[in-house]
Motif scaffolding. Structure first.
Motif, mmCIF file in Angstrom:
data_model
loop_
_atom_site.group_PDB
_atom_site.id
_atom_site.type_symbol
_atom_site.label_atom_id
_atom_site.label_comp_id
_atom_site.label_asym_id
_atom_site.label_seq_id
_atom_site.Cartn_x
_atom_site.Cartn_y
_atom_site.Cartn_z
ATOM 1 N N ASN A 228 0.808 -1.224 0.000
ATOM 2 C CA ASN A 228 0.000 0.000 0.000
ATOM 3 C C ASN A 228 0.838 1.269 0.000
ATOM 4 O O ASN A 228 0.472 2.270 -0.608
ATOM 5 N N GLY A 229 1.969 1.243 0.703
ATOM 6 C CA GLY A 229 2.778 2.457 0.815
ATOM 7 C C GLY A 229 3.270 2.942 -0.531
ATOM 8 O O GLY A 229 3.069 4.097 -0.911
ATOM 9 N N ILE A 230 3.927 2.054 -1.277
ATOM 10 C CA ILE A 230 4.451 2.441 -2.582
ATOM 11 C C ILE A 230 3.314 2.798 -3.518
ATOM 12 O O ILE A 230 3.412 3.732 -4.334
ATOM 13 N N THR A 270 -2.916 7.322 5.925
ATOM 14 C CA THR A 270 -2.586 6.021 6.506
ATOM 15 C C THR A 270 -3.390 4.947 5.796
ATOM 16 O O THR A 270 -4.445 5.201 5.212
ATOM 17 N N SER A 271 -2.884 3.727 5.854
ATOM 18 C CA SER A 271 -3.643 2.582 5.336
ATOM 19 C C SER A 271 -3.571 1.468 6.356
ATOM 20 O O SER A 271 -2.510 1.176 6.906
ATOM 21 N N GLY A 272 -4.730 0.879 6.589
ATOM 22 C CA GLY A 272 -4.810 -0.199 7.562
ATOM 23 C C GLY A 272 -5.127 0.306 8.957
ATOM 24 O O GLY A 272 -5.012 1.495 9.272
ATOM 25 N N ASN A 320 -6.911 -3.267 2.989
ATOM 26 C CA ASN A 320 -6.925 -4.098 1.785
ATOM 27 C C ASN A 320 -6.509 -3.246 0.589
ATOM 28 O O ASN A 320 -7.005 -2.130 0.408
ATOM 29 N N PRO A 321 -5.589 -3.734 -0.235
ATOM 30 C CA PRO A 321 -4.983 -2.868 -1.259
ATOM 31 C C PRO A 321 -5.965 -2.269 -2.248
ATOM 32 O O PRO A 321 -5.860 -1.086 -2.601
ATOM 33 N N SER A 387 -11.878 -7.017 -2.332
ATOM 34 C CA SER A 387 -10.944 -5.912 -2.103
ATOM 35 C C SER A 387 -9.487 -6.342 -2.033
ATOM 36 O O SER A 387 -8.607 -5.505 -1.839
ATOM 37 N N HIS A 388 -9.210 -7.637 -2.166
ATOM 38 C CA HIS A 388 -7.821 -8.092 -2.116
ATOM 39 C C HIS A 388 -7.282 -8.476 -3.489
ATOM 40 O O HIS A 388 -6.119 -8.852 -3.603
ATOM 41 N N HIS A 389 -8.099 -8.332 -4.536
ATOM 42 C CA HIS A 389 -7.673 -8.762 -5.870
ATOM 43 C C HIS A 389 -6.890 -7.639 -6.563
ATOM 44 O O HIS A 389 -7.365 -7.009 -7.507
#
Length: 422
Positions: A228-230, A270-272, A320-321, A387-389
């Protein structure tokens, strides 16, 4: 649950329009929005100039010219591009002229070279400038003594008048215009060496989770490579921001707050750590520190948060990415671009014909990944809606927006798609 439109408004309110500006050399201003309207300080073209290679004439001198009865004129000067000592044109004469060269005083038309024919050999000692010695190159390209005009031009023909493109005092670009190749070319043509633009917002991206491991390192059971960060930092840069990615923060509220407080940023993403379960570090750390955590009626991307922490806007996205990137597109990107002064804040919306039938959850706006065929005007979904695909997110070029009150669509139905390529 909060609607998509309501949460978009909340996020937008966190990021007011920037009042900052910076004067940058044109080469460094590419991609930035203008901070203020740009008013032309000079005319463009700056002088009457020729639109053709040919001969400058007085139209009345060649009104009878025809293929079978050409008009012969003596050539008394040569005007290459860049000549600054252009002599006036006398009646009954012609000046050879090149495209972009200044039209001499007295001339009111240009005869294209293909409508003429030289009548004799040029003088090998002729030089186009009074102070320039003759050279072999000049002799080879010298103007003839006389020229035959085979077609009569109308007065004004093939002359670009001064100010016909831009007149002084004209607003040639409005504030918020993104400086691309054509815009930078216009600025340079107007003699403007710098552009005053809105500088990029500084965005810090924080990924949270004890399970996250840097790409390139081996994984232990239960660990995943952090993505997620990149991804979000790249999305912020594509939106026009200056983004930094912090090393992911473990599920420890104090460690998370320490990183957050040391941030030098205009916006923290932020993510997560924002769902309903245990070990939700972002929610635990920020619930009573200015961030409101809500559920938004959308799929993917239901858990969201937004607020101000110690004076810095913070937007919390799900982990989730696909949820994270879709949430950025729906909520963060338009608000971020508006804050930086861009006029085109939204992804273009297209209408497309659905190539297959699909179902959607009741009461939620759904964003499905898809591929848009602009030639056929159709859109095809790619991959499952989960949401994970991330693979299918990477294979898509658009998002299908399916309204919250729609639970099924047949093939052939018209839908709205967000063009992710523009």
């Amino acid at each position: 649950m909060r609607t998509v439109a309501e949460h978009r408004a909340v996020v937008a309110a966190l990021l007011p329009r920037s009042t900052a500006s910076a004067a940058l050399p044109l080469a460094q201003a590419a991609g930035r929005p203008l901070a203020a309207d740009l008013v032309a300080g000079r005319a463009l073209p700056a002088f009457d100039n020729s639109a053709m290679d040919g001969y400058a004439v007085r139209a009345q001198d060649v009104t009878s010219a025809a293929e079978d009865a050409p008009v012969a004129l003596p050539v008394t000067a040569d005007i290459p591009a860049g000549r600054t000592d252009t002599p006036p044109l006398e009646p009954g004469t012609a000046h050879r002229i090149m495209t972009g060269s200044p039209v001499p005083v007295g001339a009111d038309a240009i005869v294209p070279v293909e409508d003429t024919e030289p009548l004799d050999e040029p003088d090998p000692t002729y030089a186009p400038r009074a102070d320039a010695p003759p050279t072999t190159a000049r002799a080879a390209n010298a103007a003839p003594h006389r020229v035959a005009v085979r077609r009569a031009p109308a007065a004004g023909r093939h002359i670009r008048r001064a100010g016909s493109d831009v007149t002084p005092g004209t607003v040639v670009m409005e504030a918020g215009t993104t400086l691309g190749a054509a815009q930078l070319g216009l600025l340079s043509a107007l003699g403007v060496p710098q552009a005053t633009v809105v500088p990029p917002c500084k965005v810090l991206v924080l990924s949270t989770g004890s399970e996250l491991v840097e790409p390139g390192r081996d994984l232990l059971p239960g660990q995943i490579h952090e993505s997620n960060g990149i991804m979000l930092a790249a999305a912020a840069r594509e939106a026009g921001a200056e983004a930094q990615q912090s090393h992911f923060v473990a599920d420890d509220a104090d460690a998370f707050l320490s990183v957050l407080r040391s941030a030098d940023a205009d916006l923290v993403i932020t993510s997560g750590g924002v769902s309903m379960g245990a070990y939700e570090v972002v929610k635990d750390a920020l619930t009573e520190r200015g961030v409101e955590f809500v559920r938004v009626a959308m799929q993917p991307g239901k858990p969201q948060g937004a607020g101000i922490v110690d004076g810095t806007p913070v937007i919390t996205l799900p982990g989730n990415p696909v949820s994270s990137l879709v949430s950025f597109e729906v909520f963060v990107r338009p608000a971020l671009r508006a804050a930086m002064g861009f006029r085109d804040t939204e992804r273009p919306r297209r209408r497309a014909i659905l190539s297959e039938s699909l179902t959607a959850p009741a009461g939620k706006t759904q964003f499905r990944r898809g591929v848009f065929d602009s030639d056929a005007g159709t859109v095809t979904t790619v991959g499952p809606p989960g949401s994970h695909h991330l693979r299918w997110m990477a294979a898509s070029d658009c998002l299908l927006e399916i309204a919250a009150d729609t639970t099924a669509l047949d093939a052939g139905a018209e839908v709205t798609v967000w063009d992710l390529t523009a």
